[in-house]
Every structure is written in C-alpha cells, then in structure tokens.
Design a protein around this motif. Structure first.
Motif, PDB file in Angstrom:
ATOM      1  N   LYS A 145       0.870  -1.173   0.000  1.00 28.82           N
ATOM      2  CA  LYS A 145       0.000   0.000   0.000  1.00 28.82           C
ATOM      3  C   LYS A 145       0.902   1.216   0.000  1.00 28.82           C
ATOM      4  CE  LYS A 145      -4.083   1.957   2.236  1.00 28.82           C
ATOM      5  NZ  LYS A 145      -5.113   1.751   3.286  1.00 28.82           N
ATOM      6  N   GLU A 146       0.625   2.157  -0.911  1.00 31.93           N
ATOM      7  CA  GLU A 146       1.536   3.289  -1.027  1.00 31.93           C
ATOM      8  C   GLU A 146       0.800   4.621  -0.984  1.00 31.93           C
ATOM      9  OE1 GLU A 146       2.173   3.697  -5.823  1.00 31.93           O
ATOM     10  OE2 GLU A 146       3.196   2.035  -4.801  1.00 31.93           O
ATOM     11  N   PHE A 147       1.540   5.626  -0.506  1.00 34.91           N
ATOM     12  CA  PHE A 147       1.054   7.007  -0.465  1.00 34.91           C
ATOM     13  C   PHE A 147       2.146   7.876  -1.082  1.00 34.91           C
ATOM     14  CE2 PHE A 147      -0.508   4.707   3.247  1.00 34.91           C
ATOM     15  CZ  PHE A 147      -1.880   4.858   3.128  1.00 34.91           C
ATOM     16  N   ILE A 148       1.744   8.871  -1.845  1.00 37.11           N
ATOM     17  CA  ILE A 148       2.740   9.714  -2.504  1.00 37.11           C
ATOM     18  C   ILE A 148       2.376  11.184  -2.316  1.00 37.11           C
ATOM     19  CG2 ILE A 148       1.580   9.626  -4.766  1.00 37.11           C
ATOM     20  CD1 ILE A 148       4.464   9.554  -5.987  1.00 37.11           C
ATOM     21  N   LYS A 149       3.396  11.996  -2.055  1.00 34.89           N
ATOM     22  CA  LYS A 149       3.213  13.431  -1.894  1.00 34.89           C
ATOM     23  C   LYS A 149       4.292  14.160  -2.680  1.00 34.89           C
ATOM     24  CE  LYS A 149       1.241  13.307   2.820  1.00 34.89           C
ATOM     25  NZ  LYS A 149       1.396  13.790   4.215  1.00 34.89           N
ATOM     26  N   ASP A 150       3.918  15.303  -3.251  1.00 30.70           N
ATOM     27  CA  ASP A 150       4.860  16.128  -3.989  1.00 30.70           C
ATOM     28  C   ASP A 150       5.299  17.302  -3.124  1.00 30.70           C
ATOM     29  OD1 ASP A 150       4.478  14.503  -6.258  1.00 30.70           O
ATOM     30  OD2 ASP A 150       2.681  15.665  -6.807  1.00 30.70           O
ATOM     31  N   TYR A 151       6.569  17.634  -3.189  1.00 32.88           N
ATOM     32  CA  TYR A 151       7.109  18.712  -2.346  1.00 32.88           C
ATOM     33  C   TYR A 151       7.973  19.648  -3.174  1.00 32.88           C
ATOM     34  CZ  TYR A 151       5.812  15.975   1.796  1.00 32.88           C
ATOM     35  OH  TYR A 151       5.116  15.276   2.750  1.00 32.88           O
ATOM     36  N   LYS A 152       7.928  20.937  -2.795  1.00 33.78           N
ATOM     37  CA  LYS A 152       8.903  21.891  -3.268  1.00 33.78           C
ATOM     38  C   LYS A 152      10.140  21.784  -2.381  1.00 33.78           C
ATOM     39  CE  LYS A 152       6.263  23.972  -6.385  1.00 33.78           C
ATOM     40  NZ  LYS A 152       6.576  23.904  -7.835  1.00 33.78           N
ATOM     41  N   LYS A 153      11.280  22.025  -2.938  1.00 31.40           N
ATOM     42  CA  LYS A 153      12.509  21.915  -2.152  1.00 31.40           C
ATOM     43  C   LYS A 153      12.491  22.873  -0.963  1.00 31.40           C
ATOM     44  CE  LYS A 153      17.448  22.826  -2.436  1.00 31.40           C
ATOM     45  NZ  LYS A 153      18.560  23.274  -3.296  1.00 31.40           N
ATOM     46  N   GLU A 154      11.874  24.064  -1.141  1.00 36.36           N
ATOM     47  CA  GLU A 154      11.873  25.059  -0.077  1.00 36.36           C
ATOM     48  C   GLU A 154      11.141  24.559   1.173  1.00 36.36           C
ATOM     49  OE1 GLU A 154      11.152  25.641  -3.202  1.00 36.36           O
ATOM     50  OE2 GLU A 154      12.814  26.944  -3.805  1.00 36.36           O
ATOM     51  N   GLU A 155      10.004  23.873   0.988  1.00 37.87           N
ATOM     52  CA  GLU A 155       9.275  23.396   2.174  1.00 37.87           C
ATOM     53  C   GLU A 155      10.002  22.229   2.835  1.00 37.87           C
ATOM     54  OE1 GLU A 155       5.433  21.450   1.452  1.00 37.87           O
ATOM     55  OE2 GLU A 155       5.855  21.558  -0.711  1.00 37.87           O
ATOM     56  N   LEU A 156      10.692  21.416   2.034  1.00 41.13           N
ATOM     57  CA  LEU A 156      11.500  20.347   2.605  1.00 41.13           C
ATOM     58  C   LEU A 156      12.679  20.924   3.393  1.00 41.13           C
ATOM     59  CD1 LEU A 156      11.596  17.793  -0.354  1.00 41.13           C
ATOM     60  CD2 LEU A 156      10.330  17.547   1.788  1.00 41.13           C
ATOM     61  N   ALA A 157      13.283  21.990   2.853  1.00 46.11           N
ATOM     62  CA  ALA A 157      14.408  22.629   3.530  1.00 46.11           C
ATOM     63  C   ALA A 157      13.962  23.202   4.875  1.00 46.11           C
ATOM     64  CB  ALA A 157      14.992  23.734   2.651  1.00 46.11           C
ATOM     65  N   GLU A 158      12.796  23.842   4.878  1.00 48.29           N
ATOM     66  CA  GLU A 158      12.288  24.409   6.131  1.00 48.29           C
ATOM     67  C   GLU A 158      12.095  23.315   7.182  1.00 48.29           C
ATOM     68  OE1 GLU A 158       8.481  27.070   7.764  1.00 48.29           O
ATOM     69  OE2 GLU A 158       8.641  26.516   5.638  1.00 48.29           O
ATOM     70  N   PHE A 159      11.569  22.171   6.739  1.00 47.29           N
ATOM     71  CA  PHE A 159      11.366  21.056   7.663  1.00 47.29           C
ATOM     72  C   PHE A 159      12.703  20.499   8.149  1.00 47.29           C
ATOM     73  CE2 PHE A 159      11.100  16.475   8.369  1.00 47.29           C
ATOM     74  CZ  PHE A 159      10.141  16.436   9.377  1.00 47.29           C
ATOM     75  N   PHE A 160      13.612  20.248   7.212  1.00 47.34           N
ATOM     76  CA  PHE A 160      14.899  19.631   7.539  1.00 47.34           C
ATOM     77  C   PHE A 160      15.698  20.502   8.513  1.00 47.34           C
ATOM     78  CE2 PHE A 160      19.461  19.064   6.618  1.00 47.34           C
ATOM     79  CZ  PHE A 160      19.594  17.708   6.835  1.00 47.34           C
ATOM     80  N   PHE A 161      15.817  21.784   8.206  1.00 47.41           N
ATOM     81  CA  PHE A 161      16.612  22.668   9.063  1.00 47.41           C
ATOM     82  C   PHE A 161      15.920  22.941  10.391  1.00 47.41           C
ATOM     83  CE2 PHE A 161      18.512  23.811   4.875  1.00 47.41           C
ATOM     84  CZ  PHE A 161      19.794  23.408   5.169  1.00 47.41           C
ATOM     85  N   GLY A 162      14.600  22.858  10.391  1.00 47.52           N
ATOM     86  CA  GLY A 162      13.875  22.994  11.652  1.00 47.52           C
ATOM     87  C   GLY A 162      14.218  21.867  12.612  1.00 47.52           C
ATOM     88  N   VAL A 163      14.287  20.646  12.069  1.00 48.31           N
ATOM     89  CA  VAL A 163      14.684  19.488  12.893  1.00 48.31           C
ATOM     90  C   VAL A 163      16.120  19.643  13.353  1.00 48.31           C
ATOM     91  CG1 VAL A 163      15.062  16.987  12.896  1.00 48.31           C
ATOM     92  CG2 VAL A 163      13.044  17.942  11.761  1.00 48.31           C
ATOM     93  N   LEU A 164      16.986  20.052  12.433  1.00 45.68           N
ATOM     94  CA  LEU A 164      18.406  20.156  12.745  1.00 45.68           C
ATOM     95  C   LEU A 164      18.684  21.246  13.784  1.00 45.68           C
ATOM     96  CD1 LEU A 164      20.442  18.263  11.539  1.00 45.68           C
ATOM     97  CD2 LEU A 164      21.166  20.060   9.975  1.00 45.68           C
ATOM     98  N   ASP A 165      17.956  22.358  13.708  1.00 46.70           N
ATOM     99  CA  ASP A 165      18.143  23.434  14.683  1.00 46.70           C
ATOM    100  C   ASP A 165      17.831  22.953  16.103  1.00 46.70           C
ATOM    101  OD1 ASP A 165      18.895  25.145  12.693  1.00 46.70           O
ATOM    102  OD2 ASP A 165      16.969  26.190  12.554  1.00 46.70           O
ATOM    103  N   LYS A 166      16.828  22.063  16.231  1.00 48.88           N
ATOM    104  CA  LYS A 166      16.494  21.522  17.546  1.00 48.88           C
ATOM    105  C   LYS A 166      17.574  20.564  18.049  1.00 48.88           C
ATOM    106  CE  LYS A 166      11.502  21.883  16.848  1.00 48.88           C
ATOM    107  NZ  LYS A 166      10.224  21.146  16.650  1.00 48.88           N
ATOM    108  N   TYR A 167      18.285  19.977  17.098  1.00 51.59           N
ATOM    109  CA  TYR A 167      19.343  19.042  17.477  1.00 51.59           C
ATOM    110  C   TYR A 167      20.641  19.759  17.825  1.00 51.59           C
ATOM    111  CZ  TYR A 167      22.595  15.110  17.209  1.00 51.59           C
ATOM    112  OH  TYR A 167      23.555  14.176  17.502  1.00 51.59           O
ATOM    113  N   TYR A 168      20.770  21.014  17.432  1.00 52.20           N
ATOM    114  CA  TYR A 168      22.035  21.746  17.592  1.00 52.20           C
ATOM    115  C   TYR A 168      22.538  21.730  19.034  1.00 52.20           C
ATOM    116  CZ  TYR A 168      25.227  25.656  18.168  1.00 52.20           C
ATOM    117  OH  TYR A 168      26.307  26.431  18.510  1.00 52.20           O
TER     118      TYR A 168
END
Length: 802
Positions: A145-168
């Motif tokens: 069973k699969e689910f697919i979502k399309d993303y702009k790089k900018e929204e992925l970057a916001e998510f990724f760096f948000g996680v990383l900032d909490k890890y800093y």
C-alpha cells in the motif's frame, strides 16, 4: 571525526527530535524487530523491474555548518525512482498489520524520515521539486500500500533545518564533552602502582588489536586483572580517536560490577567518561506486572514528551549512569527507566551490558548497529567469553510449542474467529508432528532442513494477532497473546539465518510438542555480529582449549591469540585428584566415601570451603549425610532458585578471619562456581566432584553427532570441553589475588586420563594423586604447615608504572 563535527543518521535524528506521546505498549515497540531487511529486498527487486530507472540503498550525506560546528546527517535511501522525468524518494516500511488499517498519516515519523532524505537528495542533485512515496509492505500477504506526496525543495528545507536546529544544542554538548573526555584520557595513568605478571602484555595486545581493527582471543588466568587490562587500553584508543564507543559485554550481573569498579578506579585517577550499565527491563521496571501502556503505567503515559529533558539533565550532570542513578532521574521526570536507559546509551562513551545487546538478532541495539552513522567505530570487550558459546546457541535458535497455540485457541474461541482459526491451524500442524513421531515409534525427529511449511500459518497468525492486540488492550488473554506474538516473531526472524549450521527437531517427550530451529554451531553468526565492532577482545580465564573457543566464537586464522600463565606462585595452590568414579551409574555407591573425603578436607584447617556437585540430586544426598554425621561443621546449601538478595546473603556467610569452619554446598556451573570473588581467607579450599559433564539430553546428542561429522570431535565439543570449563571455573574461585592460598580436591578417576590432563592449566601440574583419606590428610597437613611468609612474592613479577 574532525574536532568540530558531529555525525548522526537520518533515522536517529528524526526519531530523537520528533517523537512525542506515550509508550503505547510492549507490542507497539516491537516494530523494529520485524523482517524489515527481507521485505526491503523483496520490494526493491520488484521495483527494479517495474520502473524505468530504479536505484536501491542509495547512500547520502549532508553537512550543515553552524557557527562553531558541523552536523553531518547521513543514511541510506531505500529507493530512488525515476519515472517520466519525475524523481521519487521511496521509503519502505514492513508490517504485519492489515493494510486497510494503515492510513496516510499512520506514522508521521515515517514521513519525516522520507522528507529528510528527499531534501538531501534534492539539494545534492539541484532539484527544485521532488516526490516522496511511502510504501507499506505486508509481511503476511506481500501486498503493498503506497502514499505519494509532492514537495517543493523550499518546504523540505524548512522542515529539515527545523529538525536540525532543535538538534544543535545536543550536538554542541557532544563536542564540548568529547573535548573534556579526550583531554582527561590523555592525562589518566594506569590506576595501579604496578602491572602484575602478564598484565602489561594483555594491555599492550588489547590496545594493538583495537588500534588495528582486529580480533584477539585471550586465555588469562584468574589474578592477572583482565578487566582493567582490557578497559584501560580501549579507553586510551578512544582518546586517540580509534574508537568512538566501548561495549563491555558480560553474561552475569556480578561481572558487570567488576567492570564498574574498574571504571571507578580510572575516575579516581582523573578520567572523565560517561559510563552506562544497562539493566534488564524486568529488573528496572517501576510497574512490574503491568503492561507498558499509558492506561496502566504513569511512566509510559506521556513518556516521549518528557524523556528528552530527562536525558539532557542526566548527561550534563552525571558521568556514571548506574541503575540507581537512572532510577533517580526516571522517577524525577516520570519516564520509563528502561527506555530512558536505552536513550542514555546514545550519549555514553562506554556501555556495560549483557551479550544480548550486541549479538542477539531479536534484541540487539539497532540504534547503534543498524542505524548509526558511518563514523561510529566500536570496540567490543567480551568478558567471561566461555559463557558466550551456549548463550550464542540460544540467541540464534528459536522454538515454538503446541500447548501455547492450544491455549490461545481456547482463549479466542467465540471472541476472534480469524485468530481462533489461525491458532487452530498451527495446533493441528503440531498434532501432525506428534503423529509423525508416533509412526516412527520415537519421541523426536531431527531434520537438516527448515520447517518451511509452518512459515505461512505463523505469518497469518501474527497478522491476526497484531490486529487483535491493536484493538483489545487489557482484555482477557491479551498478555498471553502478546507473549506468543513475540515468540512467533522471533521464530520467523531466526529462519533467515538457517543454513548448514542448523537442524530442525521435533520433541514430544514431555507431553507437549516442541518444534525448534536449533543453531548447533554459532561461529558464522557470531562472526557476522562481531563485524559490528572495529575491534574485539574476547577473554576469559577458562578458554580451554583456546583453538576450540576461537573457532566456535567466530574467529579465524588471521585473528590474534594470547595465552598467559598464572601470575601467582604455584605453591599458593595445592591440587589433588582422588580417582573415584562419579559416573551416574556409580553415584549411589559413592555417597559415604565422598562424604568422608569432604570432612577430611575441611577439617585440616579452620576456614571457609566450597563443594561443587554435578547435580542437585547428588548434592542433596551427600549434604544430608554430611549434616547428619558431622553436625559440628556449619554448612549452607545453594537453592534451586535464588533471588539476588539470597545470593548476596549466601556469600556474606564467607567471612574474613572466620571463627569456625563453614562449608558451602553448590552446583558446578551454577551461580557460585564463577564470577564471585572471595579473596583472602574468605575461601581457602574447594572440592569439585565430577568432570562437569552437561546432562545427557537430546540437544547435546544432536550436537555430538553434528561435530562428529564436521570435526571428528563430537564428544569433546558437546560434553568434555563444556564440562572441564566448569571445573576450571570452580577451582578458579580459590586464588583471586597474590596473597590467596588454598587447596583443591578433584574427585573423579577421569581426571587421570590423558584427555583431561591435557586440559589442565600448567599451574595445576604436578597434581597430587590421593588414594585414600590418610594421604589426603597428610598432604593437606604438609601444605597448610608450609611456611610461605618468607619470599612469598618472589615468583610474582611486578612491573612498576611511573
């Protein structure tokens, strides 16, 4: 790792920063134990044919520079699909759950992990947009069973760096600590004024092995100081960046205590090191007997909302994470102490734990050995390694019994028709197995092939069980079903390891039907497990014969071996052999004569003694006679099941400078025949009755047949070597330090045969042959009267440390 760089895997990053809520149940925490790797491989094989262009297990790394440090995030993307000019990041999850029950937001951490991969890949490839496909693979039906979502790089970057900032803040704390730690390691000296004979040699060999990323097998007699001689060089290697974490692996609680004491000695010399002792879940749990669910355990309820605060506080305030310290902080923050301790492990420099956490395929620490970053380099220090042989067989084997499924069938009748049907199907399979044995007029069947016809019924049962467990917490039969689910899960996981080192056997002797996948030779599996470390030191006082243990514990000809002599004078111990048959058929005739020998042995000098028996039944017969005839001698007896408190109380009876003689009656190979330190006059003698042979049983005989065929030494591998190891351990209780002096009486005529004499350590030679009690008394009188004070340490070579 550079001075200002912290590495972390995508999975560990996401799960650590974004987790929240409660520990739902013991059942829900089992997901990682399921057959992820096998499912991934199946689906990836299908994908490679289905899509235009498909790549699997794609390594990716992203370095993010902060003002004062770099965080390197890395991992492996399950799959990258290129279809019609579109790039899709595939994340695969396997499950036993009915796919119709899995919705798009079934687990937000799954999406989080995939989104991090998607950003990293888009950044690497210069993509402005990318898609993420989350695919759930049914282990039961192999449907997807699969689910697919399309993303702009900018929204992925916001998510990724948000996680990383909490890890800093965690990364910054890690680098600060490593600087403090490495500076202290450089300054920390060996914690004793001198090296004992052989100790420097062991320390140098251990350091060189770890530095080179090799494997070392060590037989080092009691008294050399194996624990500190392996820990100290491993710590020094850590300070030089050769290893990032040390795992001190043991089989017994008391051995863990010795390791803790060694680290404490180093701490007293100025070492700053974070050391964790992992305690088994059933021992450290605050709510024993309750399920790990928020409705029944306040520590499970909201655990993930509080645990990171608890972790940060303990790692910034403490260095030694003992059970008591962990319980203190877990109580303070109201978190599960066991799950808390597993998380602390990620921030520890050394982890003292059971073999299982490194080797057992069902419970090993996947956060280190499966999901860690590539920069991690581990050292394994495997203590009391003679215990690992049988423990490894247990780890790599699995069994199911008919009675469990019959009980489940009865519990689910009228409540869960599909689960009832699945349990009934397996119960019927076991009935057929019983009929096969009856038809062959035997109680057991041994086959050199896996029981593949039961795999699908087990998978169907697990699917139905998972659905029931998800919806019916705290109902009648829930815990029994949960336990059976785990047994089935473990059984299926072990099937992946099945090869010519295994057999399958059916046993119907005990009114039940047992089906077991039995690992006869664990060497291949241990060799693979050892690859999780950069370097390994495998050591014990009783790896005899060394070539056998090196082979069975996964070694090869390229590995190093070290066999060290005893550091103590031979005159410190008096070894005697009384050639009396203690074979099972002769035991009834030996009760009185052995009772007399024990009395003569313990009455030649006032003190504390241990007597080791080959079985509880034999011990009971002789103990009863001894107490009836010689009630002037104090005695205590090992019981079948003893709590930690009862064990401690038993050992406390062995006092220094005793005012009267004490005899402790124990079972050879039991809790008091190894791993205990009764130094000085807390123990001055031991009697070992028999050659320690394991009880003759189906499994031992299967092993004997296998090793006869493979090595031509079936009896030795299955019976003699394990038995003599117990004897060596029992006698090893007597001399623990250079000041100890004691006598050992070995009672069995087999000790006089060449096969057993070859297994005796050099310091036992020449032993004294005792033909009667008069010779025993004369020999002991001479030994105890000998003046050892003058030049007592002349034979002890001491290498001073300046």
């Amino acid at each position: 790792m550079s001075e200002r760089e912290v590495n972390i895997s995508v999975r560990n990053l996401v799960e650590f920063i974004l987790r929240e809520g409660s520990i739902d149940s013991k059942f829900m925490s089992s997901k990682r134990a399921q057959e992820g790797t096998k499912a991934h491989q199946k689906l990836q094989k299908i994908n490679s044919k289905e899509f235009e262009k498909y790549s699997s297990e794609v390594y990716i790394k992203q370095r993010v520079q902060y003002e004062n440090l770099s965080i390197v995030v890395e991992g492996r993307i399950d799959g990258i699909i290129e279809e019609g000019g579109k790039k899709i990041i595939e994340e695969i999850k396997s499950t036993n759950k009915e796919l119709s029950l899995i919705e798009e937001d079934y687990n937000l951490l799954h999406w989080a992990q995939a989104k991090c991969y998607a950003f990293m890949y888009a950044e690497e490839q210069g993509l402005s947009e990318i898609s993420v496909m989350l695919r759930y693979f049914s282990l039961t039906t192999e449907e997807v069973k699969e689910f697919i979502k399309d993303y702009k790089k900018e929204e992925l970057a916001e998510f990724f760096f948000g996680v990383l900032d909490k890890y800093y803040i965690w990364a910054e704390n890690t680098l600060k600590w490593e600087s403090i730690r490495d500076h202290s390691i450089e300054k920390t000296p060996f914690p004793f004024p001198y090296y004992r004979s052989g100790q420097r040699e062991l320390a140098v060999a251990s350091y060189g092995t770890i530095k080179e990323g090799k494997k070392l097998f060590v037989q080092a007699p009691t008294g050399i100081g194996k624990t500190i001689s392996t820990i100290f060089p491993a710590v020094k290697a850590m300070g030089e960046g050769k290893v990032s974490r040390i795992f001190y692996l043991t089989a017994k609680t008391i051995t863990r205590s010795v390791a803790e004491e060694a680290f404490q000695k180093l701490k007293e010399k100025g070492l700053d090191l974070k050391v964790l002792t992992l305690t088994a879940k059933d021992k450290i749990c605050f709510c024993k007997g309750e399920s790990c669910a928020p409705e029944s355990c306040p520590y499970a309820d909201g655990h993930f909302n509080r645990v990171n605060d608890a972790i940060f506080q303990i790692i910034t305030k403490e260095q030694y994470f003992t059970r008591e310290i962990i319980e203190k902080y877990a109580e303070m923050h109201r978190v599960c102490p066991f799950e808390f301790s597993l998380d602390i492990a990620l921030w520890s420099d050394c982890i003292i734990c059971d073999y299982n956490y490194a080797f057992d395929p069902r419970v090993y620490l996947k956060r280190f050995f499966l999901e860690a970053s590539s920069s991690e380099r581990y050292a394994f220090l495997v203590d009391e390694a003679h215990n690992l042989v049988d423990r490894a067989r247990e780890m790599f084997s699995s069994e199911l019994v008919k009675s469990d499924f019959l009980k489940m069938k009865k519990l689910m009748k009228g409540k869960a028709p599909n689960l009832y049907k699945a349990a009934n199907s397996i119960n019927s399979y076991f009935i057929d197995l019983r009929h096969l044995c009856e038809d062959d007029n035997t109680t057991f069947i041994v086959q050199k092939k896996p029981p593949e016809d039961i795999y699908m019924p087990i998978r169907i049962f697990m699917k139905e069980a998972e659905e029931y467990l998800t919806k019916n917490a705290n109902t009648e039969g829930y815990e029994e079903l949960l336990d059976l689910f785990f047994k089935c899960n473990g059984f299926i996981n072990i099937t992946d390891l099945y090869d010519d080192h295994y057999v399958t056997y059916v046993d119907t002797e005990d009114r039940d039907v047992k089906l077991k996948i039995f690992c006869l030779d664990p060497s291949k599996n241990l060799k693979e497990a050892m690859k999780r470390a950069r370097g390994e030191v495998v050591f014990s006082a009783t790896l005899t014969p060394l070539n056998y243990f090196q082979e069975i514990l996964g070694g090869n000809e390229e590995d190093y071996r070290l066999k060290l002599p005893s550091p103590f004078p031979k005159d410190n111990i008096d070894i005697m052999v009384a050639p009396i048959s203690t074979r099972y058929k002769d035991r009834q005739d030996t009760y009185d004569i052995i009772t007399d020998y024990i009395y003569s042995f313990v009455t030649m000098k006032k003190g504390n003694y241990l007597v080791f028996f080959p079985s509880y039944a034999y011990m009971k017969e002789i103990t009863q006679r001894f107490n009836e005839r010689f009630n002037d001698i104090n005695s205590i007896v090992q019981q079948g099941e003893m709590s930690e408190e009862e064990r401690e109380n038993f050992l406390k009876e062995f006092k220094e400078e005793p005012s009267e003689t004490l005899v402790g009656f124990c079972v050879l190979g039991g809790i008091f025949s190894e791993g205990i330190d009764l130094t000085g006059d807390r123990l001055i003698g031991a009697v070992v009755i028999g050659v320690g042979l394991p009880q003759i049983c189906l499994e031992r005989n299967i092993m004997k047949d296998y090793f006869n065929e493979e090595k031509g030494r079936g009896y030795e591998y299955a019976y003699m070597y394990p038995g003599m190891n117990k004897v060596l351990q029992g006698v090893g209780r007597i001399i623990r330090t250079e000041k100890d002096k004691g006598a050992a009486l070995l009672i069995d005529d087999r000790f006089l045969t060449p096969a057993y004499e070859r297994l005796m350590p050099p310091e036992w030679q020449p032993y004294k042959l005792i033909k009667n009690r008069e010779e025993l008394r004369d020999n002991l009188r001479e030994f105890w009267n000998k003046d050892h004070e003058e030049g007592f340490h002349n034979d002890v070579k001491e290498h001073y440390v300046y």
